[in-house]
Design an enzyme around this catalytic site. Sequence first.
Site, short mmCIF file in Angstrom:
data_model
loop_
_atom_site.label_atom_id
_atom_site.label_comp_id
_atom_site.label_asym_id
_atom_site.label_seq_id
_atom_site.Cartn_x
_atom_site.Cartn_y
_atom_site.Cartn_z
N THR A 176 -91.05 36.78 -79.72
CA THR A 176 -89.97 37.32 -78.95
C THR A 176 -91.35 38.71 -78.41
OG1 THR A 176 -87.89 36.40 -79.80
CG2 THR A 176 -88.18 38.95 -78.54
N ASP A 206 -80.12 29.74 -79.67
CA ASP A 206 -79.40 30.43 -80.21
C ASP A 206 -77.68 30.05 -80.08
OD1 ASP A 206 -81.44 32.54 -80.93
OD2 ASP A 206 -81.57 33.52 -79.18
N SER A 219 -79.87 38.53 -80.99
CA SER A 219 -80.37 39.31 -81.82
C SER A 219 -81.13 40.59 -81.08
CB SER A 219 -80.67 39.05 -83.07
OG SER A 219 -79.92 37.94 -84.00
N ASN A 253 -87.54 32.42 -76.92
CA ASN A 253 -86.94 31.98 -78.41
C ASN A 253 -87.72 32.08 -79.44
OD1 ASN A 253 -85.24 31.89 -80.64
ND2 ASN A 253 -84.46 29.64 -79.73
O1 DON Z 1 -82.28 36.39 -78.94
C1 DON Z 1 -82.63 36.06 -79.97
O2 DON Z 1 -82.35 37.00 -80.88
C2 DON Z 1 -83.62 34.98 -80.30
N1 DON Z 1 -83.61 34.11 -79.28
C3 DON Z 1 -85.28 35.60 -80.81
C4 DON Z 1 -85.90 35.62 -81.38
C5 DON Z 1 -86.98 35.63 -81.78
O3 DON Z 1 -86.47 37.06 -81.78
C6 DON Z 1 -88.36 35.93 -82.18
N2 DON Z 1 -89.36 36.22 -82.82
N3 DON Z 1 -90.24 36.48 -83.75
#
Ligand code: DON
Length: 574
Positions: free
Chosen positions: A377, A419, A449, A397
């Site tokens: 992310t 998710d 998150s 994601n």
């Molecule tokens: O929205 C979320 O919480 C996840 N899709 C975030 C994924 C994420 O932060 C991966 N990173 N290292």
Amino acid sequence: MCRRMFVAAVCLILPFALAGMGGPVAASTLERGAVAAPESQAAEVGGSILSRGGNAVDAAVAVQFAIAVTNAIGAGIGGGGFMLIHEPAAGEVVALDYRETAPAGAHRDMFLDQHGDVDAELSIHSALASGVPGTVRGMAAVHKQYGSLPWAELIQPAIDLAENGFEIDPWTAGKILEYGDKFALISERFREQVEFKLYFNGGAGDRMKIPDLAGTLRRIAEQGPEEFYTGETAEMIVAEMQRGGGLITADDLAAYRPKWRDPIEGYYRGYRIVSMPPPSSGGVILIEFMNMLEPFERLALHSPQQIHLIAEAAKRVFADRSEYLGDPAFADVPVDVLTAKDYARARASDIDLARRTDPATLKAGDLPVRVDSDGQTTHFSIVDRNGLAVSNTTTMNTGYGSGLVVDGAGFLLNSQMNDFSAKPGVPNVYGVTGSAANEIAPGKRPLSSMTPTMVFGPGGHLELVLGSPGGPTIITTVLEVILHATDYDRSLAEAVDLPRFHHQWPPAVTGTDPIAIETDERYTLAPETIAALSELGYTFDKVESLGDVQAVEIDGRRVTGVYDRRRTGGVVYD
Ligand code: DON
């Protein structure tokens, strides 16, 4: 900071009177603007927009498109995210939700096999893994509301990067190699997948060009954001879906809308914490976490007791996340209760500083209102000279999303459907579980998150803009950096550069109680601390590093940006 309730004259005069005295200052008196981004060429783009007279939102739009080129592992026009914007004139923070939505053809059990077991790969790497992307209409919404430079001008730097090439840094080079091998294996199962390696290849120092993406960005720049949702790009996405057995249709794309939302707010030892509301769990869980910690005395930083206290609080807040959090348009999320100080106090009342709670015995808290029912992310933070501030977390994601490149369009599609909770109690790729509140439904946004956050000092002025990637570890990462800066009085650079740890409640292996710790030698905890925690009965999940914080600190007139040394990144001032 000038709040609406103050008369205009006070807003105009007071800041000048206080400037240089360490008190709150007028927004327009900041000495400079700052862009802290997870990739240096994208940070340069943001800095050049500020220098050209663009505001923080202009810079944010330009950085968002630039990282879609240079940082495709964790950002892209095939993804989505959340943005907080602080308007100093109004003294307000607004939140934009440009999270992906489940296509109309999605259904609750779509990732279960014939035995009723979760087929995780289907929810991460197939054409079914993608929600309807939100990034382009999200950027259009913030640009319409706050932008001062023309839309096309903000996308041009990203077009240049995609067309003329950008330099691959060593961290990204490593990831391209790692994921290239991974996707090559996966595509044996999903043969329809466009070869990732055709688009993403090259080593450190090489220049990477993505001509198809340059073409797509040019269409979006020239024809406007609607092109992505109803034009040639939309047709390419639908064709890709048809080739790969995905669900996103032309109607899904046309119907997608970002949503303005009221942020979540709470107070911690006099600091006002403002963060992202559902469908992110980030803000609610961060505030619940801080409310649980507040009644305890400040324990020595990274002492076994402090880590134990945070782990105990984490078990409780993540159990609540699993039970109660989801898209508020579909689930009755008890935000007020979960963020209330008395609820947190009661929930923390059985925390014993000398004894561990077995996570297997923990359930979600009883609420007055019952509810019925290795990835990447990117975070960037921007503040301009006038104090307009942006905290933006965006994601594909998992790393490079589903790995599926839209043929001819040059961008990857997200894997955000993972998710959702594919089955109650079964962990997703980040090990977090969910319930009916986060089950799949058409048009629903998967629970996130992501925690783009702003912290206001006891005097009411904005002091900190921050956020991080890391799935559920985002929440503990943001929490710990705020604690380092507030309870432990560290500079922003130090606050970001201290070791981090994480706990998220449901253990992958029954009978264990794992705390995730960093193995990167710059961030390891003292051996005595590990020994004392082992003595208490904790186990350890060793990960290279946790999170990747990009943050900006405002101290009077001084503005300082920081990028996390754990990965790559850049800070540029105007
Ligand atoms: O929205 C979320 O919480 C996840 N899709 C975030 C994924 C994420 O932060 C991966 N990173 N290292």
